[in-house]
Design a protein around this motif. Structure first.
Motif, PDB file in Angstrom:
ATOM      1  N   GLY A   1      -9.120  82.542  43.392  1.00 48.92           N
ATOM      2  CA  GLY A   1      -8.046  82.799  44.336  1.00 48.92           C
ATOM      3  C   GLY A   1      -6.760  82.061  44.050  1.00 48.92           C
ATOM      4  O   GLY A   1      -5.700  82.478  44.517  1.00 48.92           O
ATOM      5  N   TRP A   2      -6.817  80.959  43.313  1.00 45.63           N
ATOM      6  CA  TRP A   2      -5.581  80.187  43.117  1.00 45.63           C
ATOM      7  C   TRP A   2      -5.193  79.999  41.647  1.00 45.63           C
ATOM      8  O   TRP A   2      -4.149  79.406  41.360  1.00 45.63           O
ATOM      9  CB  TRP A   2      -5.682  78.822  43.805  1.00 45.63           C
ATOM     10  CG  TRP A   2      -6.673  77.869  43.205  1.00 45.63           C
ATOM     11  CD1 TRP A   2      -6.595  77.238  41.991  1.00 45.63           C
ATOM     12  CD2 TRP A   2      -7.883  77.386  43.812  1.00 45.63           C
ATOM     13  NE1 TRP A   2      -7.674  76.403  41.798  1.00 45.63           N
ATOM     14  CE2 TRP A   2      -8.477  76.470  42.910  1.00 45.63           C
ATOM     15  CE3 TRP A   2      -8.508  77.629  45.025  1.00 45.63           C
ATOM     16  CZ2 TRP A   2      -9.673  75.816  43.194  1.00 45.63           C
ATOM     17  CZ3 TRP A   2      -9.696  76.965  45.289  1.00 45.63           C
ATOM     18  CH2 TRP A   2     -10.266  76.083  44.389  1.00 45.63           C
ATOM     19  N   ARG A   3      -6.005  80.466  40.722  1.00 43.56           N
ATOM     20  CA  ARG A   3      -5.595  80.317  39.322  1.00 43.56           C
ATOM     21  C   ARG A   3      -4.325  81.115  39.068  1.00 43.56           C
ATOM     22  O   ARG A   3      -4.195  82.259  39.538  1.00 43.56           O
ATOM     23  CB  ARG A   3      -6.703  80.779  38.372  1.00 43.56           C
ATOM     24  CG  ARG A   3      -7.911  79.877  38.365  1.00 43.56           C
ATOM     25  CD  ARG A   3      -8.738  80.096  37.098  1.00 43.56           C
ATOM     26  NE  ARG A   3      -9.033  81.475  36.842  1.00 43.56           N
ATOM     27  CZ  ARG A   3     -10.054  82.147  37.352  1.00 43.56           C
ATOM     28  NH1 ARG A   3     -10.893  81.545  38.157  1.00 43.56           N
ATOM     29  NH2 ARG A   3     -10.242  83.426  37.056  1.00 43.56           N
ATOM     30  N   PRO A   4      -3.373  80.578  38.311  1.00 41.58           N
ATOM     31  CA  PRO A   4      -2.074  81.250  38.155  1.00 41.58           C
ATOM     32  C   PRO A   4      -2.135  82.366  37.119  1.00 41.58           C
ATOM     33  O   PRO A   4      -3.136  82.548  36.414  1.00 41.58           O
ATOM     34  CB  PRO A   4      -1.160  80.112  37.674  1.00 41.58           C
ATOM     35  CG  PRO A   4      -2.081  79.224  36.892  1.00 41.58           C
ATOM     36  CD  PRO A   4      -3.409  79.278  37.618  1.00 41.58           C
ATOM     37  N   ARG A   5      -1.048  83.113  37.022  1.00 40.76           N
ATOM     38  CA  ARG A   5      -0.843  84.114  35.982  1.00 40.76           C
ATOM     39  C   ARG A   5       0.328  83.676  35.119  1.00 40.76           C
ATOM     40  O   ARG A   5       1.192  82.920  35.554  1.00 40.76           O
ATOM     41  CB  ARG A   5      -0.567  85.492  36.585  1.00 40.76           C
ATOM     42  CG  ARG A   5      -1.714  86.062  37.424  1.00 40.76           C
ATOM     43  CD  ARG A   5      -1.334  87.432  37.978  1.00 40.76           C
ATOM     44  NE  ARG A   5      -2.332  87.959  38.873  1.00 40.76           N
ATOM     45  CZ  ARG A   5      -3.373  88.702  38.495  1.00 40.76           C
ATOM     46  NH1 ARG A   5      -3.538  88.991  37.209  1.00 40.76           N
ATOM     47  NH2 ARG A   5      -4.232  89.169  39.370  1.00 40.76           N
ATOM     48  N   LEU A   6       0.362  84.178  33.897  1.00 43.54           N
ATOM     49  CA  LEU A   6       1.448  83.853  32.990  1.00 43.54           C
ATOM     50  C   LEU A   6       2.755  84.427  33.521  1.00 43.54           C
ATOM     51  O   LEU A   6       2.787  85.546  34.050  1.00 43.54           O
ATOM     52  CB  LEU A   6       1.147  84.398  31.591  1.00 43.54           C
ATOM     53  CG  LEU A   6       2.065  83.935  30.458  1.00 43.54           C
ATOM     54  CD1 LEU A   6       2.029  82.422  30.311  1.00 43.54           C
ATOM     55  CD2 LEU A   6       1.656  84.606  29.145  1.00 43.54           C
ATOM     56  N   ASP A   7       3.837  83.662  33.391  1.00 44.85           N
ATOM     57  CA  ASP A   7       5.123  84.091  33.917  1.00 44.85           C
ATOM     58  C   ASP A   7       5.657  85.286  33.130  1.00 44.85           C
ATOM     59  O   ASP A   7       5.359  85.470  31.952  1.00 44.85           O
ATOM     60  CB  ASP A   7       6.119  82.930  33.874  1.00 44.85           C
ATOM     61  CG  ASP A   7       6.211  82.305  32.499  1.00 44.85           C
ATOM     62  OD1 ASP A   7       7.293  82.286  31.911  1.00 44.85           O
ATOM     63  OD2 ASP A   7       5.163  81.826  31.994  1.00 44.85           O
TER      64      ASP A   7
END
Length: 812
Positions: free
Chosen positions: A565-571
């Motif tokens: 739920g909180w892992r980010p994605r590449l910008d």
């Protein structure tokens, strides 16, 4: 008539237990839990009559009870001596007997007994003389006031007695601990003088560890030269003289100033214990900026490492617990909200396979373990996994492109934050590149005669040297720290966070290589998962023994699902700068993760290039004639049963997509024209812009020219869209391919019902920009960003596989 329960003072026979904490300097801080009376204090009047009463509410309850019994007894003709008998029984039973059993004070005993006798006597008098008189009412009020005053005084006295009992217990405990500390201090004062030939001034403090596995000594060193070195050079001798158990060591740390030295003595071999990773903590998000736990110190405190600006090197031979330790490292990164993990493991990607399985199960590509399929939105724990030289080349080259894009795109952001370091956050995550068994990538014996591996080593060194400010860092594991294994001494110099796992005797030399001059007795660190860790950084620490956590086979699954739920994605700017990131999970490149049997071998072959030319996106198999010369790729006439080189890449991709669609009910691909039989001149076949291999003589992608206008046909005009989209696309940023640029333009004209990736791919193909559905789907997915349930990305997902442009998205 019965006195309220609030008249009973707290039970001094069972005082609240005291807890003693020992500080680093040896001082003792004693605390205890508050008593029930203290917890009730400040709550206001008790309105629940089932709850214990205080002195005044108890007195009020007793007087009203006496009045009620007197009225009822008079009306019913109760003999006057009955209440008196009940009062006498209460005085004997509750006032004296219960007080003695509870070990109450004499004042509490007198208060209880007198309250019972007074209540029984007044009730008997009221029945005999009549309760409905001013004399009865006045005497009852006076009785209540007196009983309340007596109860208040008794409660204060009882609380003081209880506190005195607790204080006495604390004094006894402090005396016992102080005696133990004094004995330890005297023993080690003599030992240091005997072993090190040095008379220290004093032992300032003795800190007993909470886990009971040892203690720390704060030494005040005498004046004169070399006093510190005399102790540090004799740590092993001190451990022998103290007859510490096997596995226990004596280490040191800096004191409050340069004249102080802290010795840490382990008295119980916790390095031999099996300590599981604290699974209850995986639901607590972390940040790369606040440190990540990597194991436990001998005193059971976690080892916290700070990796925003530094790389790390982990050494350990087979059987030392390196793979298990690497699982803990990856788990720590997945727990953060601002880190993406990329993994290179040229041993078939073994280090990252378990971290991708929940995603594959959710997609229905592999069998579900445990009988519960992960949610459809489950993402891979490892954001990109490379198991071949070709895929590693794609990954490293894209990392360098990301470095360049971030340098260009985020200069204003860094200026606003007044920093030269890219501000890492959930929107702009740090990329941690983990390379398992770096010898496969760096060792001299592996790179000699292999231009492809030499290129990988060159790119890796560039990443370690250049990409610190742009939040791209490397974690490297290896069997040995020799230059022959790492390929370059620059690797060790660029990795100030070092770990040497010492479970096997052959790894003891790692401590000397990683930590020159280290005085840790690594001979005692023979349990699997134990070793020495150090960080030569401003937030770091001296080399010290540590113990890695034990993980189970389903550990990766638990962490991936807990942190999804909180892992980010590449910008977005970083994604757009890459050539290979969008298709990293396509069947052509990642199908080997879920293919089985002979299919796995085929997919593996199709996704791997020869080391002589790693820049190609897909491998085209070739046949070798009997004479040994190289001939035409006659795929239509190839005898596949004889293993003539595998399937053509286009056929393989079409077959995998068809199998997935047939099994999992996804939409069908547009019909493709039937391929003619005969010569397979696939090398001359036109390919989409996104799959065109980069030139072999350069690492940077060639400039992409916009599609030329067709003769006799006007160029398609961009559809009208929001102002921010026009400002973003005009002039076109260099990191937008023509197909992706046109996709955003078309997306701006889509109505509120949205558009599917399949339809968008068909429109792009019709306009001369051939693009497959999988590529468009990945572009849509990467444009979607959700924070706290709010869609804030450039693309908004509507559900049912349809997307629209976000009309309120700010200029990137």
């Amino acid at each position: 008539m019965t006195p309220g329960p609030g008249w009973a003072a707290p039970n001094s026979a069972h005082p609240t237990p005291a807890t003693t904490h020992h500080t680093e300097k040896g001082t003792t801080v004693t605390s205890r839990k508050p008593t029930e009376r203290e917890e009730r204090r400040g709550r206001g009047p008790e309105l629940d009559w089932a709850a214990p009463h205080g002195p005044f509410t108890g007195a009020l309850s007793a007087t009203t009870g006496c009045a009620a019994i007197a009225l009822a007894g008079t009306a019913a003709g109760m003999p006057w001596m009955v209440p008196a008998a009940i009062g006498a029984a209460g005085a004997l039973g509750h006032g004296i007997g219960m007080s003695l059993w509870q070990q109450m004070t004499a004042m509490t005993m007198r208060t209880r007994a007198c309250s019972w006798l007074a209540a029984g006597g007044w009730t008997s008098w009221a029945i005999a003389a009549g309760p409905l008189s001013w004399a009865a009412a006045g005497s009852l009020a006076a009785l209540g006031v007196g009983v309340g005053a007596m109860a208040t005084t008794s409660a204060v006295h009882e609380e003081a007695a209880e506190n005195e009992v607790i204080a006495e217990q604390v004094r006894l405990l402090e005396k016992e601990v102080g005696r133990e500390r004094a004995e330890i201090a005297a023993d080690w004062h003599q030992r240091i003088a005997r072993v090190c030939a040095l008379q220290i001034e004093s032992i300032v403090g003795v800190d007993l560890w909470e886990n009971g596995a040892g203690f720390s000594l704060d030494l005040q060193l005498p004046a004169g030269p070399h006093t510190r070195a005399k102790i540090v050079n004799h740590l092993k001798s001190l451990a022998i003289d103290a007859r510490l158990p096997n596995g226990c060591t004596v280490t040191y740390a800096d004191g409050a100033d340069q004249s102080r030295l802290v010795l840490k003595i382990t008295t119980r071999n916790i390095m031999g214990d099996v300590v599981s990773y604290p699974l209850h903590e995986i639901h607590q998000p972390l940040s790369i900026l606040t440190g990540i736990p990597w194991g436990l110190l001998p005193d059971s405190h976690p080892v916290i490492v700070y990796l925003r600006e530094v790389c790390a090197l982990i050494l350990g031979t087979q059987g030392s617990g390196k793979s298990t330790f690497l699982d803990s490292v990856i788990a720590g990164f997945l727990r953060t909200t601002d880190v993406l993990v990329w993994v290179i493991d040229l041993k078939d990607g073994n280090a990252g396979r378990a971290w991708t399985r929940p995603y594959l199960e959710a997609q229905g590509l592999v069998d579900v373990i445990g009988g519960v399929r992960p949610p459809s939105g489950t993402r891979p724990g490892v954001d990109w996994l490379a198991g071949t030289v070709a895929e590693a080349d794609r990954m490293l080259s894209d990392l360098l492109r990301i470095y360049g894009a971030r340098q260009r795109e985020y200069q204003e952001l860094m200026a606003r934050h007044n920093t030269t370091l890219l501000p890492v956050s959930a929107a702009i995550p740090q990329i941690e590149l983990i390379i398992d068994e770096g010898m496969q990538l760096l060792a001299i014996e592996k790179t000699q005669g292999s231009p492809a591996r030499k290129k990988l080593r060159t790119m890796l060194l560039d990443i370690m040297e250049l990409c610190r400010a742009m939040a791209i860092r490397v974690i490297l594991t290896a069997l040995d720290g020799n230059v022959a294994s790492l390929g370059d001494s620059f690797i060790r110099k660029s990795a100030p966070v070092n770990v040497a796992l010492t479970a096997a005797s052959s790894t003891l030399a790692h401590v000397d290589k990683m930590f020159p001059g280290c005085k840790v007795d690594s001979d005692q660190l023979t349990a699997r998962g134990s070793g020495v860790i150090g960080a030569a950084t401003p937030e770091g620490f001296d080399p010290t023994p540590f113990k890695g956590w034990k993980t189970t086979p389903d550990f990766a699954r638990d962490v991936v699902l807990a942190t999804n739920g909180w892992r980010p994605r590449l910008d977005i700017p970083s994604i757009a700068a890459t050539l290979h990131y969008a298709d990293r999970w396509s069947p052509e490149r990642a199908g080997w993760l879920w293919a089985k049997g002979t299919d796995a071998t085929t997919v593996r072959a199709e996704g791997t290039t020869t080391e002589a030319s790693t820049t190609a996106t897909l491998t085209r198999p070739t046949d070798t004639p009997a004479g040994g010369g190289r001939g035409l790729n006659l795929s239509a006439h190839r005898d596949r049963d004889q293993g003539g080189g595998g399937e053509d890449a286009d056929e393989l991709a079409a077959r995998l997509v068809a199998e997935i669609d047939a099994t999992y009910g996804t939409t069908e691909e547009p019909e493709r024209p039937e391929r003619p039989t005969g010569l397979n001149l696939s090398a001359h076949r036109a390919r989409p812009e996104e799959l065109r291999p980069e030139p072999a003589d350069t690492e940077e992608p060639a400039d992409t020219e916009p599609p030329t206008e067709r003769p006799g046909e006007p160029a398609p005009e961009p559809l009208a869209g929001p102002d921010w989209l026009t400002a973003w696309l005009t002039p076109a940023p260099s990191w937008l391919t023509p197909a992706r640029r046109r996709m955003y333009e078309l997306l701006a004209g889509v109505d509120e019902d949205g558009i599917s990736p399949k339809t968008m791919a068909e429109r792009l193909t019709e306009e001369g920009l051939p693009t497959v559905r999988e590529t468009v789907s990945s572009w849509f997915t990467e444009g979607v960003r959700e924070v706290d349930g709010v869609q804030c990305g450039v693309v908004v997902k509507l559900g049912r596989g349809r997307y629209i442009l976000n009309p309120g998205h700010p200029i990137l």
